[in-house]
Write an enzyme that holds these catalytic residues in place. Structure first.
Site, PDB file in Angstrom:
ATOM      1  CG  ASP A  43      -6.218  -2.993  -3.589  1.00 42.63           C
ATOM      2  OD1 ASP A  43      -6.851  -2.232  -2.835  1.00 42.63           O
ATOM      3  OD2 ASP A  43      -5.046  -3.347  -3.379  1.00 42.63           O
ATOM      4  CG  HIS A  91      -5.474  -2.656   0.464  1.00 45.02           C
ATOM      5  ND1 HIS A  91      -5.023  -2.069  -0.694  1.00 45.02           N
ATOM      6  CD2 HIS A  91      -4.819  -2.030   1.475  1.00 45.02           C
ATOM      7  CE1 HIS A  91      -4.151  -1.129  -0.401  1.00 45.02           C
ATOM      8  NE2 HIS A  91      -4.004  -1.089   0.914  1.00 45.02           N
ATOM      9  CB  SER A 115      -0.944  -0.059   1.199  1.00 50.27           C
ATOM     10  OG  SER A 115      -1.986   0.865   1.072  1.00 50.27           O
TER      11      SER A 115
END
Length: 498
Positions: A437, A465, A216
């Site tokens: 995602d 995610h 991320s």
């Protein structure tokens, strides 16, 4: 939901680190090795200490300049954590993690999540840290727990002028508290400085190259590091990537669409086997809408607090990060419809970093502090209003003005330096992007891959995610093959949903 955090939702707890804090440099200008010691006061997400602390988990501190342009103007201490390799005879080196955010604690997360990386641990010391401005590394604080309670509970519905004015007033007060409580560090918490810190960490670890797994926001940090120190990149994997070039509007609309798509996927999955929320997607969605509207008028009491519409929508978003959480989300929403908000409140608290004693991690305050310093963009009211209206058309449940509203009044100046990435000259970098995602939409993956110049893209066809922790054997095999055996994946690799 006023702020969409791009975080990997491994469970988070509070950890205090022991270990000797040493100066960043000795008189000869070298960076001394890290002095590791036992970790102390480790807590689980419920605030309780672990039943038994793993003695292989070690902690330390590393001093780095607050302002790299003025290295004599003081230092801050970075909190570090290490889990030693289980096969030291075949040890490659250290594998440094950033699990996301910006604002997620690497110390907290690695202590809990090390078992998810057992294969990698055979040949790597697993290492992570709280980046500057996060938790124990001069974490950004903005008021008291009661102040944070009011801020995160703010409703996002109904979509009218009164709601917008309340949000603007709350943001102004939040920014004021951040400047009051953390003004010293606010100008220096950006990703460029965090990348410089990571270079010092590499040197202190004694590694010739930085081996790195970023998830991320950690993909942004890794990309900036590879841009600044391309010759020092070892084996680097960037999972659930951000596109650093997007504007606030582009990011907000993409993420709003991503969460709405994940929410619809959740509803479709729910009704397949008999859904407690509703028998059809349309019925279930209507029941959620009615719940949110009811919470605007009458929040649900939960242990002396109130589950507002704002907290409820945050709780829904929290469970959409992973498909594994969908059954828990069904239960939480069904209970709230029946008048019990405990489970949705738990989900919201896990997202905002609220501890059982009413204190907060720095997750919600570190996020805007880093985000706003990482860009010179400061949108005016007209642009913010347009973003808000466009986001609401995509999703009344998740639509917001995004981070632009807070950054438009942020007390620290921003820079676009972290938006420009180009890793020319680095070792191969592996980027992993997921089609389902919600927080880092798939279209950002090929864009970051192209910007880096030295990257290869792996596509994951599933939901959630972050692909490495999704349960996909295909993704694990490809990533482990690179990190452990230096086997670079071929072009156009695609992995089916787990």
């Amino acid at each position: 939901m006023r702020h969409v955090l791009a975080v990997v939702t491994l469970s988070v707890s509070a950890v205090a680190c022991a270990g000797t804090a040493k100066p960043d440099t000795d008189p000869k200008g070298t960076i001394p090795p890290i002095s590791w010691g036992p970790c102390t006061d480790i807590k689980r997400p419920d605030g309780q200490p672990p039943v038994q602390q793993d003695p292989n988990v070690r902690c330390a501190k590393l001093a780095v300049p607050l302002d790299y342009a003025k290295p004599d103007a003081g230092t801050i201490q970075l909190a570090l954590i290490k889990v030693a390799a289980t096969d030291p005879a075949r040890r490659i080196g250290s594998l440094v993690f950033n699990f996301g955010g910006p604002g997620g604690s690497g110390v907290d997360t690695l202590d809990q999540a090390a078992k998810a990386f057992t294969t990698l641990r055979t040949r790597y010391d697993l290492v992570s840290f709280d980046p500057r401005g996060v938790e124990r590394s001069s974490g950004v604080r903005c008021g008291t727990g009661a102040d944070m309670d009011r801020w995160v509970a703010l409703n996002t519905l109904p979509a009218n002028r009164r709601t917008r004015e309340a949000s603007k007033a709350a943001n102004a007060e939040f920014a004021r508290l951040c400047q009051r409580d953390s003004g010293r560090v606010l100008p220096y918490v950006g990703t460029v400085n965090a990348a410089r810190d990571m270079e010092r960490l590499r040197t202190a670890l004694g590694d010739a190259k930085l081996n790195y797994l970023g998830m991320s926001y950690g993909t942004h940090l890794g990309a900036v590091y590879a841009t600044m120190f391309p010759k020092n990149v070892g084996r680097m994997v960037l999972d659930a990537p951000l596109d650093p070039t997007v504007t606030f509007r582009e990011r907000t609309l993409s993420q709003t669409r991503g969460f709405q798509d994940a929410y619809r996927s959740f509803l479709r999955s729910c009704v397949k086997d008999g859904c407690e929320i509703g028998k059809t997607v349309q019925a279930a969605n209507a029941n959620v809408d009615r719940l949110m509207n009811r919470l605007v008028r009458k929040p649900l009491p939960v242990a002396g607090r109130q589950l507002t519409q704002g907290l409820a929508s945050t709780g829904v978003a929290a469970a959409l990060y992973s498909e594994l959480s969908w059954p828990f989300l069904e239960k939480a929403v069904s209970q709230a419809i029946k008048g019990r908000g405990e489970t949705l409140m738990y989900l919201a608290d896990s997202y905002t970093g609220r501890n059982p004693d009413g204190t907060y991690s720095t997750q919600m305050s570190s996020f805007p502090a880093i985000t706003c310093v990482d860009t010179a963009e400061r949108p005016d009211e007209s642009r913010l209003l347009g973003t808000w209206q466009a986001a609401l058309r995509i999703s009344p449940l998740f639509g917001s003005e995004g981070s632009g509203g807070l950054c438009s009044i942020w007390p620290a100046q921003g820079s676009n330096e972290a938006k420009r990435v180009n890793a020319t000259g680095s070792a191969p970098i592996v980027v992993v992007g997921g089609k389902g995602d919600p927080a880092t939409p798939y279209q950002w993956a090929p864009k970051l891959t192209s910007q880096l110049k030295t990257a290869t893209l792996i596509t994951y066809e599933g939901e959630g995610h972050g692909a490495y922790t999704s349960g996909s054997t295909c993704i694990r095999r490809a990533v482990d093959g690179y990190l452990l055996n230096d086997k670079v994946p071929g072009r156009n690799v695609s992995c089916p949903a787990a």
